[in-house]
Design a protein around this motif. Sequence first.
Motif, mmCIF file in Angstrom:
data_model
loop_
_atom_site.group_PDB
_atom_site.id
_atom_site.type_symbol
_atom_site.label_atom_id
_atom_site.label_comp_id
_atom_site.label_asym_id
_atom_site.label_seq_id
_atom_site.Cartn_x
_atom_site.Cartn_y
_atom_site.Cartn_z
ATOM 1 N N ARG A 176 6.929 15.063 -2.070
ATOM 2 C CA ARG A 176 7.251 15.218 -3.489
ATOM 3 C C ARG A 176 7.307 16.701 -3.863
ATOM 4 N NH1 ARG A 176 6.389 11.489 -7.528
ATOM 5 N NH2 ARG A 176 6.578 9.971 -5.820
ATOM 6 N N VAL A 177 6.432 17.501 -3.275
ATOM 7 C CA VAL A 177 6.466 18.945 -3.504
ATOM 8 C C VAL A 177 7.792 19.520 -3.028
ATOM 9 C CG1 VAL A 177 5.487 21.153 -2.756
ATOM 10 C CG2 VAL A 177 3.972 19.295 -3.481
ATOM 11 N N GLN A 178 8.268 19.088 -1.876
ATOM 12 C CA GLN A 178 9.550 19.572 -1.379
ATOM 13 C C GLN A 178 10.685 19.235 -2.348
ATOM 14 O OE1 GLN A 178 9.450 17.702 2.539
ATOM 15 N NE2 GLN A 178 9.253 19.714 3.504
ATOM 16 N N GLN A 179 10.622 18.055 -2.934
ATOM 17 C CA GLN A 179 11.638 17.686 -3.924
ATOM 18 C C GLN A 179 11.596 18.616 -5.124
ATOM 19 O OE1 GLN A 179 10.878 13.570 -4.829
ATOM 20 N NE2 GLN A 179 11.404 12.855 -2.767
ATOM 21 N N GLU A 223 3.220 6.048 -2.643
ATOM 22 C CA GLU A 223 4.414 6.793 -3.032
ATOM 23 C C GLU A 223 4.478 6.959 -4.555
ATOM 24 O OE1 GLU A 223 7.893 8.911 -2.746
ATOM 25 O OE2 GLU A 223 6.612 8.243 -1.092
ATOM 26 N N ALA A 224 4.150 5.913 -5.289
ATOM 27 C CA ALA A 224 4.239 5.959 -6.749
ATOM 28 C C ALA A 224 3.126 6.804 -7.369
ATOM 29 C CB ALA A 224 4.197 4.545 -7.321
ATOM 30 N N VAL A 253 0.823 -1.208 0.000
ATOM 31 C CA VAL A 253 0.000 0.000 0.000
ATOM 32 C C VAL A 253 0.856 1.256 0.000
ATOM 33 C CG1 VAL A 253 -1.635 1.346 1.365
ATOM 34 C CG2 VAL A 253 -2.020 -1.105 1.022
ATOM 35 N N THR A 254 1.856 1.317 0.870
ATOM 36 C CA THR A 254 2.678 2.534 0.950
ATOM 37 C C THR A 254 3.501 2.731 -0.324
ATOM 38 O OG1 THR A 254 4.356 1.287 2.205
ATOM 39 C CG2 THR A 254 2.760 2.591 3.467
ATOM 40 N N ASP A 255 3.962 1.635 -0.931
ATOM 41 C CA ASP A 255 4.677 1.761 -2.213
ATOM 42 C C ASP A 255 3.740 2.331 -3.282
ATOM 43 O OD1 ASP A 255 6.964 0.772 -1.088
ATOM 44 O OD2 ASP A 255 6.841 -1.218 -2.032
#
Length: 303
Positions: A255-258, A209-210, A204-206
């Motif tokens: 992801r926004v921080q990246q 993340e994707a 679920v967490t993968d």
Amino acid sequence: MLCRYAREMAGMFKPRMTSSREGITVLEDLRWRRWNGAVADVWHAACEAGAHGYYVAKDPRLFVVLERSGGGSDLKLSPGANEVVASRAEHHLTFVPAGMPLWSRIDAPMTIRHLDIHFDVDTLSSRIGEELDADRLSTPRLRFTDARMMSLARLIAAECMDGDGHHDLYGDGLIVALFIDLMQLARVPERKRGALAPWQLRRVTDFIEANCLRNIRLQELAELAELSQSYFSHAFKAATGLAPYQWHTQARLKRVQQMLAGDMPLTDIAAAAGFADQAHLTRVFRRAFGQTPGAWRRGLRAN
């Protein structure tokens, strides 16, 4: 608008209704939203004196009068061989079971804005985690009032009218809350539920993340874990300490921080990350980190 509605509903739960009407003119484009277990649409119409309509749907629905000006109307249902004629009193909600015809007749010119909510019973039963009472599902309720249900219905209508709206989980919650009230479901004794197994949590967490830059439906995550939606929500929180939507929000903001570490404009970042606009991104980012994305980027570059 109706063509877009048909395209976006392809392959998903969609209302199935047969209708005919005379003397009723739609004044605005249909506004609608689809959530996990329901489709809701808002109509604004003008009715001539003597206007009438006939409607029958293959799924249960709730008809909610949001605004009305002018004359009154009669509603008539035909459950089997018996006919029930509604009183002419001004009420706000009508529940129509699946497959039950409804007739309306207008006695004087009027305009009306109303909300229709079409329920996907199988999905809602799965989300709630229990079988639904067949008698309640098959019993019509004509022009009744309920302050809490009316408040929920107005919030659902506002989501339909708002081009951006909130996260899908907000509308999902409103639909379930309204349906629980409508079906008069009582609290069931608390059952002890365990946390997700390691393989379930990893899967679920993968996935989150994707796919964190798009809306993820609870049903998708529950299916990955091979659990009902209700059980999955409790098991996920037991394993992580967070609700699934909170974990999703955290993944999206990471992801926004990246992206903020690069030179992409904030408006483009907001669009890429699935936010309605830059202001929406700023509100969510500030609530999570205590500063705006612009301030966070400046601090990163200063270091």
